[in-house]
Design an enzyme around this catalytic site. Structure first.
Site, PDB file in Angstrom:
ATOM      1  N   VAL A  26       0.811  -1.216   0.000  1.00 16.25           N
ATOM      2  CA  VAL A  26       0.000   0.000   0.000  1.00 16.25           C
ATOM      3  C   VAL A  26       0.845   1.267   0.000  1.00 16.25           C
ATOM      4  O   VAL A  26       0.310   2.377  -0.069  1.00 16.25           O
ATOM      5  CB  VAL A  26      -0.958   0.027   1.218  1.00 16.25           C
ATOM      6  N   GLY A  27       2.149   1.136   0.069  1.00 14.56           N
ATOM      7  CA  GLY A  27       2.977   2.337   0.065  1.00 14.56           C
ATOM      8  C   GLY A  27       4.454   2.032  -0.019  1.00 14.56           C
ATOM      9  O   GLY A  27       4.903   0.941   0.338  1.00 14.56           O
ATOM     10  N   HIS A  28       5.203   3.000  -0.521  1.00 17.32           N
ATOM     11  CA  HIS A  28       6.660   2.896  -0.610  1.00 17.32           C
ATOM     12  C   HIS A  28       7.271   4.149  -0.015  1.00 17.32           C
ATOM     13  O   HIS A  28       6.755   5.253  -0.191  1.00 17.32           O
ATOM     14  CB  HIS A  28       7.117   2.765  -2.070  1.00 17.32           C
ATOM     15  N   GLY A  29       8.373   3.986   0.667  1.00 18.23           N
ATOM     16  CA  GLY A  29       9.115   5.118   1.196  1.00 18.23           C
ATOM     17  C   GLY A  29      10.552   5.022   0.755  1.00 18.23           C
ATOM     18  O   GLY A  29      10.938   4.108   0.024  1.00 18.23           O
ATOM     19  N   GLY A  30      11.359   5.971   1.200  1.00 14.49           N
ATOM     20  CA  GLY A  30      12.749   5.980   0.786  1.00 14.49           C
ATOM     21  C   GLY A  30      13.521   4.765   1.252  1.00 14.49           C
ATOM     22  O   GLY A  30      14.459   4.324   0.584  1.00 14.49           O
ATOM     23  N   MET A  31      13.133   4.185   2.391  1.00 19.74           N
ATOM     24  CA  MET A  31      13.895   3.064   2.920  1.00 19.74           C
ATOM     25  C   MET A  31      13.026   1.872   3.295  1.00 19.74           C
ATOM     26  O   MET A  31      13.524   0.897   3.840  1.00 19.74           O
ATOM     27  CB  MET A  31      14.689   3.509   4.154  1.00 19.74           C
ATOM     28  N   SER A  32      11.756   1.912   2.981  1.00 20.71           N
ATOM     29  CA  SER A  32      10.886   0.813   3.392  1.00 20.71           C
ATOM     30  C   SER A  32       9.702   0.654   2.451  1.00 20.71           C
ATOM     31  O   SER A  32       9.411   1.519   1.632  1.00 20.71           O
ATOM     32  CB  SER A  32      10.381   1.048   4.822  1.00 20.71           C
ATOM     33  N   THR A  33       9.040  -0.482   2.608  1.00 24.72           N
ATOM     34  CA  THR A  33       7.821  -0.785   1.860  1.00 24.72           C
ATOM     35  C   THR A  33       6.738  -1.110   2.874  1.00 24.72           C
ATOM     36  O   THR A  33       6.997  -1.777   3.877  1.00 24.72           O
ATOM     37  CB  THR A  33       8.031  -1.989   0.925  1.00 24.72           C
ATOM     38  N   ASP A 148      10.375  16.015  11.644  1.00 19.72           N
ATOM     39  CA  ASP A 148      10.000  15.895  10.229  1.00 19.72           C
ATOM     40  C   ASP A 148       8.495  16.101  10.050  1.00 19.72           C
ATOM     41  O   ASP A 148       7.817  15.328   9.373  1.00 19.72           O
ATOM     42  CB  ASP A 148      10.423  14.529   9.687  1.00 19.72           C
TER      43      ASP A 148
END
EC number: 2.7.11.1
Length: 520
Positions: A26-33, A148
């Site tokens: 359901v989502g992707h980030g810079g260092m994780s899924t 952040d």
């Protein structure tokens, strides 16, 4: 989902174990899924945030991931995404496999909402600020600084409840930084001046970042922009924010002005003081001054209001569609249907019938007309989203007294469905007015003194962190966009990261920084 994806999912499932059953990404980030998953022990949907394998052996990224879980595990607030579990296991190759289990939020990230809506009505913007400030007050009472705060890390549920996510770079106010001395971590567009210079961060740093978010919600733009992260950061250090539109109330402008003061000692001290100040402005009063008795009492979390309900209506769940359509939730299959489609069909049928009647009345089909008639083309553009905007079809009913060259005059326009999309506010050039902030000292060329600049700047421009890009109703667990999505954004469903700022990790040496500043 193809065979390779099935195999990868199966291997991941074996590492996670039987407690959680993965559904889809359901989502992707810079260092994780981020995955949507079933919690088989507690019978609930959760967001599982998995550190990408390429980062598991990187000490810095592994430390951040652990920090995210540990920082959030003891925070309990309606306005903060809940962390349920954190585990590390060794994979068959001997590498560390890590994942965080987070509250799964169905909704939308504030970043996605602002990208679609532009500026928000003042009452909605202040509602968002007050809820976020209450979430920060809990975080600050735990002795933490988020570091952040940005729209991509703020998720809004279908009920209008805002939740803060992504504690990947949060830190204890008295602890040593996660990164080496002289390095800055944060998102340049929302970073506080002291954070941009690598100085000590405090809860007032989060207040500044939320002030930038408030400015963006009310003005429809960020206070500072530039062609690089460094130029934006330098603007935060040296420049006063542009005047806000005069359509924004004087009380709200004063509130944002206090939150954006360069000196952290002159801002609201923490989330609690900011929440009290926002509450006063929502009642039509001027914001109390920082550190005054009026803002030092413990703020009471606001009860859901009409604006909160309206905020939930504006929030539009954005779903990351899984590769296999057979696993889509039933409610998603209904999103394309509704009254809008019915009106469209009715309009087209009416136009066709009207054209036939008119043709019969004017003799187009009888063969005694000497003129060649070109039927008018009806163009209808349909976008299958909840905020469908289409060209209005022109209906040509038969004229009462047709002539040889009839000119159909539309007398009926299909009723448009109400949509939550508001028109972009007209830009009004604000009249000059005094600010409560004196001009900041700068060196020639607008650059800060060398002594104020960190050795290097490392910007994490992930507007949403890793968010759970969630299903309809997601705040995302993109709306857990990290927790994206959940912690990182339970964002559009915990995908706190689908935002305009998603991106690059930038490390810049002092020489490069000076070159950028000098070329502006």
């Amino acid at each position: 989902m193809n065979t390779a994806d099935d195999n990868a999912k199966q291997r991941l499932q074996e590492l996670i174990g039987p407690d959680y059953t993965l559904q889809w990404i359901v989502g992707h980030g810079g260092m994780s899924t981020v995955w949507l998953a079933d919690d088989n022990v507690n019978d609930r949907e959760v967001a599982v945030k998995v550190l990408r394998p390429e980062f598991s052996d990187n000490t810095e990224f592994l430390s951040r991931f652990r920090n995210e879980a540990r920082a959030a595990e003891n925070i309990h607030s309606e306005h903060v995404v809940t962390t349920y579990d954190y585990r590390e296991v060794a994979d068959p190759a001997g590498h560390t496999f890590c994942f965080i289990v987070l509250e799964y939020i169905r909704g939308e990230s504030l970043a996605d909402m602002l990208e679609r809506e532009g500026a928000l009505p003042e009452e909605l913007a202040l509602d968002v600020m007050e809820q976020a400030a209450h979430g920060l007050s809990v975080i600050h009472r735990m002795g933490l600084v988020h570091r952040d705060i940005k729209p991509g890390n703020m998720l809004i549920t279908a009920n209008g409840i805002l939740k803060i996510t992504d504690f990947g770079i949060a830190k204890a106010a008295a602890s040593v930084p996660l990164t080496r001395t002289g390095m800055v971590v944060g998102t340049a567009q929302y970073v506080s001046p002291e954070q941009a210079q690598g100085h000590q961060v405090t809860p007032a740093s989060d207040v500044y970042s939320l002030g930038v978010v408030g400015y963006e919600m009310l003005s429809g733009r960020r206070p500072f922009t530039g062609d690089s992260s460094v130029s934006v950061a330098i603007a935060h250090i040296n420049e006063a924010p542009p005047q806000m539109p005069t359509s924004v109330s004087a009380q709200a402008r004063e509130l944002i002005g206090i939150a954006l003061r360069k000196d952290p000692a002159r801002r609201f001290a923490d989330g609690n003081e900011l929440a009290r100040a926002v509450s006063a402005v929502r009642l039509g009063n001027r914001p109390p001054q920082p550190h005054s008795p009026a803002v030092q009492a413990t703020a009471v979390a606001p009860s859901p209001s009409a604006s909160t309900a309206m905020l939930g209506q504006v929030a539009r769940p954005t779903t990351s569609v899984p590769a296999s359509p057979t696993v889509l939730p039933e409610r998603q299959e209904k999103r394309g249907s509704g009254v809008g489609l019915g009106l469209l069909i009715a309009a087209v049928i009416a136009a066709v019938i009207g054209g036939i009647i008119w043709a019969g009345a004017t003799g187009v089909f009888s063969g005694d007309s000497e003129e060649t008639t070109t039927p008018e083309t009806i163009t209808q553009t349909v976008t299958p989203t909840e905020t469908t905007t289409s060209e209005e079809p022109t209906l040509a009913p038969p004229p009462v007294q047709p002539t040889r060259q009839p000119v159909p005059t539309p007398d009926e326009t299909p009723t448009r469905l109400p949509t939550t999309t508001q028109e972009s506010p007209t830009r009004v050039s604000p009249t000059p007015e005094e600010t409560d902030e004196p001009g900041e000292q700068t060196t020639p060329g607008g650059q800060p003194p060398l002594s104020t600049l960190p050795t290097s700047l490392g910007w994490q421009n992930n507007q949403g962190g890793t968010g759970n890009q969630g299903n309809p109703n997601t705040t995302g667990n993109p709306a857990n966009p990290g927790t994206p999505g959940t912690t990182g954004g339970n964002g559009t469903g915990n995908a706190g990261g689908n935002s305009p700022d998603a991106a690059d990790e930038l490390l810049m040496s002092l020489d490069e920084l000076m070159n950028v500043g000098g070329n502006q």
